[in-house]
Design an enzyme around this catalytic site. Structure first.
Site, mmCIF file in Angstrom:
data_model
loop_
_atom_site.group_PDB
_atom_site.id
_atom_site.type_symbol
_atom_site.label_atom_id
_atom_site.label_comp_id
_atom_site.label_asym_id
_atom_site.label_seq_id
_atom_site.Cartn_x
_atom_site.Cartn_y
_atom_site.Cartn_z
ATOM 1 N N TYR A 16 42.504 -6.740 -41.194
ATOM 2 C CA TYR A 16 43.708 -6.212 -40.561
ATOM 3 C C TYR A 16 43.517 -4.738 -40.196
ATOM 4 O O TYR A 16 43.987 -4.291 -39.155
ATOM 5 C CB TYR A 16 44.926 -6.385 -41.477
ATOM 6 N N CYS B 96 44.457 -15.494 -34.313
ATOM 7 C CA CYS B 96 44.929 -14.768 -35.492
ATOM 8 C C CYS B 96 44.279 -15.302 -36.767
ATOM 9 O O CYS B 96 44.244 -14.599 -37.784
ATOM 10 C CB CYS B 96 46.448 -14.808 -35.580
ATOM 11 N N HIS B 97 43.735 -16.518 -36.721
ATOM 12 C CA HIS B 97 43.063 -17.073 -37.896
ATOM 13 C C HIS B 97 41.778 -16.314 -38.225
ATOM 14 O O HIS B 97 41.248 -16.447 -39.323
ATOM 15 C CB HIS B 97 42.763 -18.572 -37.684
#
Length: 171
Positions: A106, A138-139
């Site tokens: 992130y 997003c995985h």
């Protein structure tokens, strides 16, 4: 008085369960707005009463997702029209640059989206609100320690997608 274009939808079978795909026609053709999986947090998993079924409009998205699941496609070439704030759009655009079969944290995504490392929680929120599951990967975003964290469709789905992209290796 003009009326908004109707939301068009279709469903498709996938290894994650039935996916709901939706989008709209505009002056340039069709744009995909959402791909959601069963049980996905904060996402519609059934069409709204005023949505119109249109498998033809969504056929390119279904074909490309089918190719992805078959191991024949590593990227998508679709017009996208997700609805979100400018901040979320910036983060979602950065997701598009994560290569197939790779992951980042992130914090790395915050940097790629032009955000301060202190914005990591806000970036995580934007990732969790991504309406284009799989299409916008997003995985591929992991916790700072490499842990499988935060995936709206569930950790098992994230694990499956990452293993699929790694050629079957389990995470």
């Amino acid at each position: 008085m003009s009326t908004a274009a109707p939301t068009l939808f279709t469903t498709m079978a996938s290894p994650l369960g039935p996916l709901l795909l939706s989008g709209v026609r505009d002056g340039d053709g069709f744009a995909l707005a959402a791909v959601t999986a069963p049980g996905q947090k904060g996402a519609r998993t059934a069409p709204a009463a005023d949505w119109e079924p249109d498998a033809d409009a969504l056929a390119p998205a279904v074909e490309q997702l089918t190719g992805y699941f078959a191991g024949e496609r590593t990227a998508f070439d679709l017009r996208l029209a997700p609805v979100g704030t400018p901040f979320r759009q910036q983060v979602w655009d950065a997701l598009d640059d994560i290569p197939f079969g790779t992951t980042l944290t992130y914090g790395q995504l915050a940097d790629a989206a032009g955000q301060s490392p202190r914005a990591v929680r806000a970036v995580g929120g934007a990732v969790g609100a991504n309406p284009l599951l799989i299409i916008r990967p997003c995985h591929r975003v992991m916790g700072a320690n490499g842990a499988l964290t935060g995936f709206a469709a569930g950790i098992d789905a994230k694990r499956w997608l990452l293993a699929h992209e790694a050629g079957g290796l389990l995470f």
